[in-house]
Design an enzyme around this catalytic site. Structure first.
Site, PDB file in Angstrom:
ATOM      1  N   GLU A 162       0.803  -1.223   0.000  1.00  0.00           N
ATOM      2  CA  GLU A 162       0.000   0.000   0.000  1.00  0.00           C
ATOM      3  C   GLU A 162       0.840   1.279   0.000  1.00  0.00           C
ATOM      4  OE1 GLU A 162      -2.887  -0.312   3.147  1.00  0.00           O
ATOM      5  OE2 GLU A 162      -3.760  -2.141   2.345  1.00  0.00           O
ATOM      6  N   GLU A 357      -5.257  -8.624   0.901  1.00  0.00           N
ATOM      7  CA  GLU A 357      -5.884  -8.214   2.167  1.00  0.00           C
ATOM      8  C   GLU A 357      -7.367  -8.006   1.925  1.00  0.00           C
ATOM      9  OE1 GLU A 357      -4.414  -4.792   4.299  1.00  0.00           O
ATOM     10  OE2 GLU A 357      -2.333  -5.406   3.981  1.00  0.00           O
TER      11      GLU A 357
HETATM   12  O1  IFM Z   1      -4.303  -2.765   9.246  1.00  0.00           O
HETATM   13  C1  IFM Z   1      -4.290  -2.298   7.938  1.00  0.00           C
HETATM   14  C2  IFM Z   1      -3.092  -2.846   7.188  1.00  0.00           C
HETATM   15  O2  IFM Z   1      -1.895  -2.541   7.832  1.00  0.00           O
HETATM   16  C3  IFM Z   1      -3.034  -2.281   5.789  1.00  0.00           C
HETATM   17  N1  IFM Z   1      -4.300  -2.439   5.117  1.00  0.00           N
HETATM   18  C4  IFM Z   1      -5.498  -2.071   5.807  1.00  0.00           C
HETATM   19  C5  IFM Z   1      -5.534  -2.711   7.180  1.00  0.00           C
HETATM   20  C6  IFM Z   1      -6.818  -2.296   7.921  1.00  0.00           C
HETATM   21  O3  IFM Z   1      -6.844  -0.918   8.096  1.00  0.00           O
END
Ligand code: IFM
Length: 461
Positions: A162, A357
Site C-alpha cells: 500500500e 488483504e
Molecule cells: O491494518 C491495515 C493494514 O496494515 C493495511 N491495510 C489495511 C488494514 C486495515 O486498516
C-alpha cells in the site's frame, strides 16, 4: 463454491502491528515507534512496543493458522530489525525471520513475504525519508540483504504494501507516521516508493521467485449518473487507484491525474527522472489486491472547490458518508465492488491477481472461551462469493488472504479495531480462535489444496 486447485488460502499480518519486541535483537527505532510515542497521534496513546508479542509467540501463531487449515502466511519484515540504522545488516535481526520461515515450512505453510509495510527505520527518515530519492536505493539494498538470507526458502515476494498509505497518509494528511502534512511532499514520496519497488524487483529478479506489490484499491462509485458524477469518479479513481497502478503496469503516470496534481507546485514532476517509469514497470508475477470498501463520490458545483477528501490534487468532488451495512470502523461492506474491481483489473492487464488483504473489524467478545463473530463470518462468505464470481467470469485469481491473522495494532486507531481471525487479549496475550477463523479454514480445507489442473502453475511449488 469451488476454487482452483493450488489456490493460496492465507492470513496476513505486518511487522509493526504484531511483533512487539521493538528493542530486542538489536532492532532500531522505526518511524512508527517515534510517531506512536508522540502525544495525540495514536488513539489511547497506544504503541506497537508489545502488540501481539508475535516476536516471541510466532510458533503458537503459525500453529493456529496451520491448524485452521490455511496454507499461506503473508507477513512483513521489519526493515529496522534487519538494518537498525537503515543501512547496516544485523545478523540477529535476520535470524528472527530465518526462524519464522523455517517454522512456516515445517508446518507446510507457504511464506509470502512483504519487504515494506510502513516501518521505515527512523535513521532513514532523519536522512529525508521517502521524499528523499536516496531512500529508494537504500530499499533495494535492504531487499537484497533479506533476499540473500531467505531467498533459498521464500518463493513469493511482495516489495511494498500500500504505497498509497505510506505516501499520502504518512506525508500528505499526516495521520500516519511520520506525520508530515504536505501534499506536494506526499506525491514525491509516492514516486520514490514506486521507484523503490521497481529497483528492488530488478535487483532480485531471477528464476524460482515471484514478485509483486500490494496496492489498496478503493473503487469510486458515482452517486448519480450525470457527466459531473462520472468526472468526480474519474478524479477519485485517478489519484487513489490509477496513480499507483498505471506506472506499475508500464503505462506511466496517468496524464489526467498528473494534470490534477500539477498545481501542488511541481516537485512531483521534477522528481520523476528519465528512466524512472521504466524501472517502476519492472515485470512482476502477480498483483496484490487489497480491498476493504468503495468510495461513494459526488461532484461539487465548483470544479475547483476543495474536496472533503484529503488527497493530493482532489478538487471539485466530495466523498459521501458510507452506506450501510458498515463495519465497526464505519467502512461500507460492498462485496460486489470487489468482483467489479477484480474484473476491471483483469481487463487492464494479464497479471494474475491475489487478494492480499480483505477483512473487517467488528466488536468481538470472548464468551466461555469462544468468539461467535457472525458478522465477520458473513463478511468472508460474501467476499469469497465475490471472488468466486470473478473467477467464474474468467479472472485469474490465485489466492485470498484475510486481514488479519490476529487482532493487532491498527495504526492511528491503536488497539480499538479488531480484524483478527484470532482474538488477542492484549492484557494476557491469550489467543482465542474466532468462528470466522474456523469458517475460513473449513472453506480452505474443502478447496484448492489439491494438485493444480494441467497448465496451471502451483503457487506453492
Ligand atoms: O491494518 C491495515 C493494514 O496494515 C493495511 N491495510 C489495511 C488494514 C486495515 O486498516
Amino acid at each position: 463454491m469451488t476454487f482452483p486447485a493450488g489456490f493460496l488460502w492465507g492470513a496476513a499480518t505486518a511487522s509493526y502491528q504484531v511483533e512487539g519486541a521493538v528493542t530486542e535483537g538489536g532492532r532500531g527505532p522505526s518511524i512508527w515507534d517515534t510517531f506512536a510515542a508522540a502525544e495525540g497521534k495514536v488513539l489511547g496513546g497506544a504503541t506497537g512496543a508489545v502488540a501481539c508479542d508475535h516476536y516471541h509467540r510466532f510458533p503458537e501463531d503459525i500453529g493456529l493458522l496451520a491448524d485452521l487449515g490455511l496454507n499461506a502466511y503473508r507477513f512483513s519484515v521489519a526493515w529496522p530489525r534487519v538494518m537498525p540504522d537503515g543501512r547496516t545488516t544485523s545478523a540477529a535481526g535476520l535470524a528472527f525471520y530465518d526462524r519464522l520461515v523455517d517454522e512456516l515450512l515445517s508446518r507446510d505453510v507457504v511464506p509470502v513475504l512483504t519487504l515494506y509495510h510502513w516501518d521505515l527505520p527512523q535513521a532513514l527518515e532523519d536522512a529525508g525519508g521517502w521524499p528523499a530519492r536516496d531512500t529508494a536505493f537504500r530499499f533495494a539494498e535492504y531487499a537484497t540483504a533479506v533476499h540473500d538470507a531467505l531467498g533459498d526458502r521464500v518463493r513469493q515476494w511482495t516489495t511494498i504494501n500500500e504505497p498509497f498509505c505510506a505516501a499520502f497518509l504518512g506525508y500528505g494528511s499526516g495521520v500516519h507516521a511520520p506525520g508530515v502534512c504536505d501534499h506536494d511532499t506526499a506525491l514525491v514520496a509516492a514516486h520514490h516508493l514506486l521507484l523503490a519497488h521497481g529497483l528492488a524487483t530488478r535487483a532480485l529478479a531471477g528464476p524460482g521467485h515471484e514478485f509483486s506489490l500490494a496496492l489498496n484499491f478503493a473503487p469510486a462509485i458515482p452517486d448519480g449518473s450525470s457527466p459531473a458524477h462520472a468526472e468526480a469518479a474519474r478524479k477519485f479513481d485517478g489519484i487513489h487507484n490509477r496513480f499507483f497502478l498505471d506506472p506499475v503496469l508500464g503505462h506511466g503516470y496517468p496524464p489526467d491525474v498528473v494534470s490534477d496534481v500539477a498545481f501542488h507546485g511541481g516537485r512531483f514532476a521534477a522528481s520523476v527522472l528519465d528512466g524512472d517509469t521504466d524501472v517502476i514497470a519492472a515485470p512482476i508475477d502477480w498483483l496484490g489486491v487489497n480491498y476493504y470498501a468503495p468510495a461513494r463520490v459526488t461532484p461539487l458545483a465548483d470544479p475547483l472547490a476543495p474536496s472533503n477528501c484529503p488527497l493530493p490534487g482532489l478538487r471539485g468532488m466530495d466523498v459521501l458518508p458510507a452506506k450501510g451495512p458498515l463495519t465497526a470502523f464505519g467502512w461500507e461492506q460492498a462485496p460486489s465492488a470487489l468482483t467489479s474491481l477484480l474484473e476491471w483489473l483483469s481487463s487492464r492487464s494479464d497479471l494474475p491477481l491475489v487478494v492480499a488483504e480483505n477483512g473487517a473489524s467488528f466488536v468481538d467478545r470472548v464468551v466461555d472461551g469462544r468468539v461467535f463473530d457472525a458478522a465477520r463470518v458473513n463478511y468472508f462468505m460474501e467476499h469469497l462469493g465475490a471472488v468466486h464470481h470473478a473467477l467464474r467470469a474468467g479472472v485469474d485469481v490465485r489466492g485470498y488472504f484475510a486481514w488479519s491473522l490476529l487482532d493487532n495494532f491498527e495504526w492511528a486507531m491503536g488497539y480499538t479495531q479488531r480484524f483478527g481471525l484470532v482474538h488477542v487479549d492484549f492484557e494476557t496475550q491469550r489467543r482465542t480462535v474466532k468462528e470466522s477463523g474456523r469458517f475460513l479454514g473449513r472453506v480452505a480445507k474443502a478447496n484448492g489444496l489439491g494438485t493444480p489442473a494441467e497448465g496451471v502453475r502451483d503457487p506453492r511449488a
